[in-house]
Design a protein around this motif. Structure first.
Motif, PDB file in Angstrom:
ATOM      1  N   LEU A  64      42.093  65.705  -2.937  1.00 51.67           N
ATOM      2  CA  LEU A  64      43.251  65.989  -3.790  1.00 51.67           C
ATOM      3  C   LEU A  64      43.912  64.687  -4.236  1.00 51.67           C
ATOM      4  N   LEU A  65      44.038  63.725  -3.326  1.00 55.95           N
ATOM      5  CA  LEU A  65      44.644  62.440  -3.683  1.00 55.95           C
ATOM      6  C   LEU A  65      43.805  61.727  -4.737  1.00 55.95           C
ATOM      7  N   ARG A  66      42.492  61.782  -4.609  1.00 54.66           N
ATOM      8  CA  ARG A  66      41.601  61.131  -5.575  1.00 54.66           C
ATOM      9  C   ARG A  66      41.683  61.814  -6.939  1.00 54.66           C
ATOM     10  N   GLY A  88      41.295  64.407 -18.240  1.00 57.26           N
ATOM     11  CA  GLY A  88      40.604  63.445 -19.086  1.00 57.26           C
ATOM     12  C   GLY A  88      41.213  62.062 -19.115  1.00 57.26           C
ATOM     13  N   THR A  89      42.351  61.866 -18.461  1.00 56.04           N
ATOM     14  CA  THR A  89      42.983  60.550 -18.447  1.00 56.04           C
ATOM     15  C   THR A  89      42.341  59.689 -17.366  1.00 56.04           C
ATOM     16  N   PRO A  90      41.750  58.541 -17.725  1.00 56.24           N
ATOM     17  CA  PRO A  90      41.086  57.696 -16.720  1.00 56.24           C
ATOM     18  C   PRO A  90      42.105  57.086 -15.769  1.00 56.24           C
ATOM     19  N   PRO A  91      41.669  56.636 -14.598  1.00 55.34           N
ATOM     20  CA  PRO A  91      42.594  56.083 -13.599  1.00 55.34           C
ATOM     21  C   PRO A  91      43.481  54.969 -14.135  1.00 55.34           C
ATOM     22  N   TYR A  92      42.915  54.063 -14.939  1.00 59.88           N
ATOM     23  CA  TYR A  92      43.696  52.917 -15.402  1.00 59.88           C
ATOM     24  C   TYR A  92      44.729  53.282 -16.463  1.00 59.88           C
ATOM     25  N   ARG A  93      44.677  54.509 -16.967  1.00 59.41           N
ATOM     26  CA  ARG A  93      45.666  54.962 -17.930  1.00 59.41           C
ATOM     27  C   ARG A  93      46.742  55.847 -17.305  1.00 59.41           C
ATOM     28  N   ARG A  94      46.614  56.118 -16.021  1.00 57.38           N
ATOM     29  CA  ARG A  94      47.574  56.985 -15.339  1.00 57.38           C
ATOM     30  C   ARG A  94      48.723  56.154 -14.771  1.00 57.38           C
ATOM     31  N   PRO A  95      49.944  56.707 -14.780  1.00 60.16           N
ATOM     32  CA  PRO A  95      51.099  55.959 -14.242  1.00 60.16           C
ATOM     33  C   PRO A  95      51.163  56.038 -12.716  1.00 60.16           C
ATOM     34  N   VAL A  96      50.004  55.879 -12.079  1.00 59.38           N
ATOM     35  CA  VAL A  96      49.926  55.934 -10.626  1.00 59.38           C
ATOM     36  C   VAL A  96      49.131  54.734 -10.145  1.00 59.38           C
ATOM     37  N   ASN A  97      49.296  54.416  -8.882  1.00 58.86           N
ATOM     38  CA  ASN A  97      48.465  53.400  -8.253  1.00 58.86           C
ATOM     39  C   ASN A  97      48.138  53.882  -6.856  1.00 58.86           C
ATOM     40  N   MET A  98      47.019  53.411  -6.337  1.00 57.94           N
ATOM     41  CA  MET A  98      46.538  53.908  -5.060  1.00 57.94           C
ATOM     42  C   MET A  98      46.332  52.766  -4.088  1.00 57.94           C
ATOM     43  N   MET A  99      46.816  52.967  -2.878  1.00 55.58           N
ATOM     44  CA  MET A  99      46.603  52.005  -1.808  1.00 55.58           C
ATOM     45  C   MET A  99      45.602  52.605  -0.833  1.00 55.58           C
ATOM     46  N   PHE A 100      44.465  51.922  -0.678  1.00 58.67           N
ATOM     47  CA  PHE A 100      43.375  52.466   0.125  1.00 58.67           C
ATOM     48  C   PHE A 100      43.532  52.085   1.595  1.00 58.67           C
ATOM     49  N   LYS A 172      54.681  55.008 -11.497  1.00 56.56           N
ATOM     50  CA  LYS A 172      55.638  56.092 -11.260  1.00 56.56           C
ATOM     51  C   LYS A 172      55.385  56.758  -9.915  1.00 56.56           C
ATOM     52  N   VAL A 173      54.117  56.744  -9.498  1.00 51.14           N
ATOM     53  CA  VAL A 173      53.726  57.384  -8.244  1.00 51.14           C
ATOM     54  C   VAL A 173      52.820  56.430  -7.477  1.00 51.14           C
ATOM     55  N   LEU A 174      53.100  56.266  -6.189  1.00 48.79           N
ATOM     56  CA  LEU A 174      52.216  55.491  -5.323  1.00 48.79           C
ATOM     57  C   LEU A 174      51.478  56.454  -4.409  1.00 48.79           C
ATOM     58  N   LEU A 175      50.143  56.376  -4.427  1.00 47.82           N
ATOM     59  CA  LEU A 175      49.293  57.202  -3.595  1.00 47.82           C
ATOM     60  C   LEU A 175      48.790  56.361  -2.431  1.00 47.82           C
ATOM     61  N   LEU A 176      48.956  56.849  -1.222  1.00 44.40           N
ATOM     62  CA  LEU A 176      48.582  56.083  -0.033  1.00 44.40           C
ATOM     63  C   LEU A 176      47.584  56.893   0.790  1.00 44.40           C
ATOM     64  N   ASP A 177      46.389  56.347   0.943  1.00 44.81           N
ATOM     65  CA  ASP A 177      45.321  57.031   1.675  1.00 44.81           C
ATOM     66  C   ASP A 177      45.199  56.435   3.075  1.00 44.81           C
ATOM     67  N   GLU A 178      45.740  57.136   4.083  1.00 43.72           N
ATOM     68  CA  GLU A 178      45.734  56.657   5.465  1.00 43.72           C
ATOM     69  C   GLU A 178      46.177  55.190   5.513  1.00 43.72           C
ATOM     70  N   VAL A 207      53.084  59.655  -2.319  1.00 47.57           N
ATOM     71  CA  VAL A 207      52.253  60.737  -1.781  1.00 47.57           C
ATOM     72  C   VAL A 207      51.289  60.102  -0.796  1.00 47.57           C
ATOM     73  N   VAL A 208      51.390  60.485   0.453  1.00 46.45           N
ATOM     74  CA  VAL A 208      50.579  59.871   1.497  1.00 46.45           C
ATOM     75  C   VAL A 208      49.636  60.904   2.103  1.00 46.45           C
ATOM     76  N   VAL A 209      48.403  60.495   2.339  1.00 42.31           N
ATOM     77  CA  VAL A 209      47.416  61.311   3.047  1.00 42.31           C
ATOM     78  C   VAL A 209      47.301  60.775   4.462  1.00 42.31           C
ATOM     79  N   THR A 210      47.384  61.664   5.439  1.00 38.55           N
ATOM     80  CA  THR A 210      47.243  61.237   6.822  1.00 38.55           C
ATOM     81  C   THR A 210      46.758  62.402   7.679  1.00 38.55           C
ATOM     82  N   HIS A 211      46.084  62.061   8.772  1.00 43.57           N
ATOM     83  CA  HIS A 211      45.743  63.070   9.774  1.00 43.57           C
ATOM     84  C   HIS A 211      46.643  62.914  10.994  1.00 43.57           C
ATOM     85  N   ASP A 212      47.541  61.916  10.940  1.00 40.26           N
ATOM     86  CA  ASP A 212      48.437  61.613  12.050  1.00 40.26           C
ATOM     87  C   ASP A 212      49.722  62.428  11.892  1.00 40.26           C
TER      88      ASP A 212
END
Length: 380
Positions: A64-66, A88-100, A172-178, A207-212
């Motif tokens: 879902l985060l991806r 259809g909007t590619p990642p680099y055109r979205r107002p989001v960023n992801m921290m892996f 606008k949105v920061l996505l954090l994956d674990e 928006v953070v993804v975690t199993h903790d």
């Protein structure tokens, strides 16, 4: 004013019917061949909310985060961000960023150049890049490490560089994956509060993804508990913990005792249950199960009292047993009490004083009791 647990901040746009969601996930399904990773999932996330997707491995939270980031496309359904359908909007055109989780830093670049990388790719002017990088370094308190390479940093420092790089483009949105998975326990706990403070000061949606579970409970304004590609419950941490809506959530979040039995009496606001373990419980509830129906009762260990003698009214919400195991954890002691039925329940007691005059011992006969409002009925 009564509340289920303490409130971190008076921020609750989800409780306002007129509030518009900042992110809307509408009937999204994602399939990989015959495997359904996300199954007809819908949820709303609000502007400036710290939102957690919580679940075991394989539940669909990272998929879902991806999809929010644009690295995967939904098989069906739509994702709307700030009124814009992201189809259809590619990642680099979205107002989001992801921290892996891995941080994905460039090992050959300095901290300064890692943070500046995305800004250079966008063609930002050099002086603006320098100002933005300086601002990010100050924000994460790494000004003195600007010229170092990632291999010269600790795990916590690398995590801060990745965070600064993710925020440099002002999404606008920061996505954090674990995001804290690689840190040791003490540093992870410290960083949780730093992330919370940073999110509120920046006024961004996280928006953070975690199993903790503890991580989600600490940081998030709301948590979506996921299982097999579906959202099982969305609520505040206190509501998730104190009022789980099903057995899965009750068992997944924290420790819990589940007592099964048959409803024997129903009164306005009160239900009595004949527990299979051989005693009767009474609980305050808004539920109105039919008499004779099977229910579960979830009660957390810290809500149970262990005493060497029977309480004044031992006919309800009290049962005899014996100490089966004891775990001293410093701040609290955990007791495993074996009831006469053979069921073992867990109770915990805060160690508020340094010494105990009459400590419990293994095999000691005790009573376990609890209040009418200690737990919650579960119908499934």
């Amino acid at each position: 004013m009564k509340s289920l647990g303490n409130i971190r901040r008076s921020f609750a746009p989800w409780a306002d019917p007129s509030a518009k969601p900042f992110i809307s996930v509408r009937g999204v399904t994602k399939k990989f061949g015959n495997f359904t990773a996300v199954d007809d999932l819908s949820l709303n996330i609000y502007h400036r909310e710290f939102f957690a997707l919580l679940g075991a491995s394989g539940c669909g939270k990272s998929t879902l985060l991806r999809m929010l980031a644009g690295f995967e496309q939904p098989t069906s359904g739509e994702i709307v961000l700030d009124g814009q359908d992201l189809a259809g909007t590619p990642p680099y055109r979205r107002p989001v960023n992801m921290m892996f989780q891995s941080y994905a830093l460039f090992p050959h670049m300095t901290v300064e150049k890692n943070i500046a990388f995305g800004l250079r790719q966008e063609g930002m002017a050099k002086d603006q890049i320098a100002d933005r990088v300086a601002q990010m370094l100050k924000m994460v308190k790494l000004e003195q490490f600007a010229s170092r390479k990632p291999t010269q940093l600790s795990g916590g420092q690398r995590q801060r560089v990745a965070l600064a790089r993710s925020l440099a483009k002002q999404p606008k949105v920061l996505l954090l994956d674990e995001p804290l998975g690689a840190l040791d326990k003490k540093l992870r706990e410290e960083t949780q509060f730093e992330l919370m403070d940073l999110q509120q000061s920046l006024g961004l949606t996280f928006v953070v993804v975690t199993h903790d579970q503890e991580e989600a409970m600490t940081m998030a304004d709301r948590i979506a508990v996921m299982s097999h590609g579906k959202v099982v419950q969305v609520a505040t941490p206190a509501e998730i913990y104190e009022a789980p809506n099903c057995r899965f959530v009750a068992g997944f979040i924290g420790d819990v005792n589940i007592l099964d039995g048959n409803v024997v009496a129903v009164q306005p606001g009160i239900v009595e249950v004949a527990v299979d373990s051989g005693f009767r419980l009474r609980t305050a509830t808004n539920e109105t199960p039919s008499q004779g129906s099977r229910v579960g009762f979830a009660v957390r260990p810290e809500k149970l009292r262990v005493s060497p003698i029977a309480p004044e009214n031992a006919s309800v919400n009290a049962v005899a047993g014996e100490i089966w195991d004891i775990a001293y954890l410093g701040d609290m002691t955990v007791f495993h009490v074996k009831l006469k039925s053979g069921q073992v329940v867990k109770a915990s007691s805060l160690n508020a004083v340094r010494t105990v005059e009459e400590p419990f011992a293994y095999d000691q006969e005790v009573w376990v009791s609890f209040d009418d409002n200690a737990g919650v009925l579960l119908k499934d």
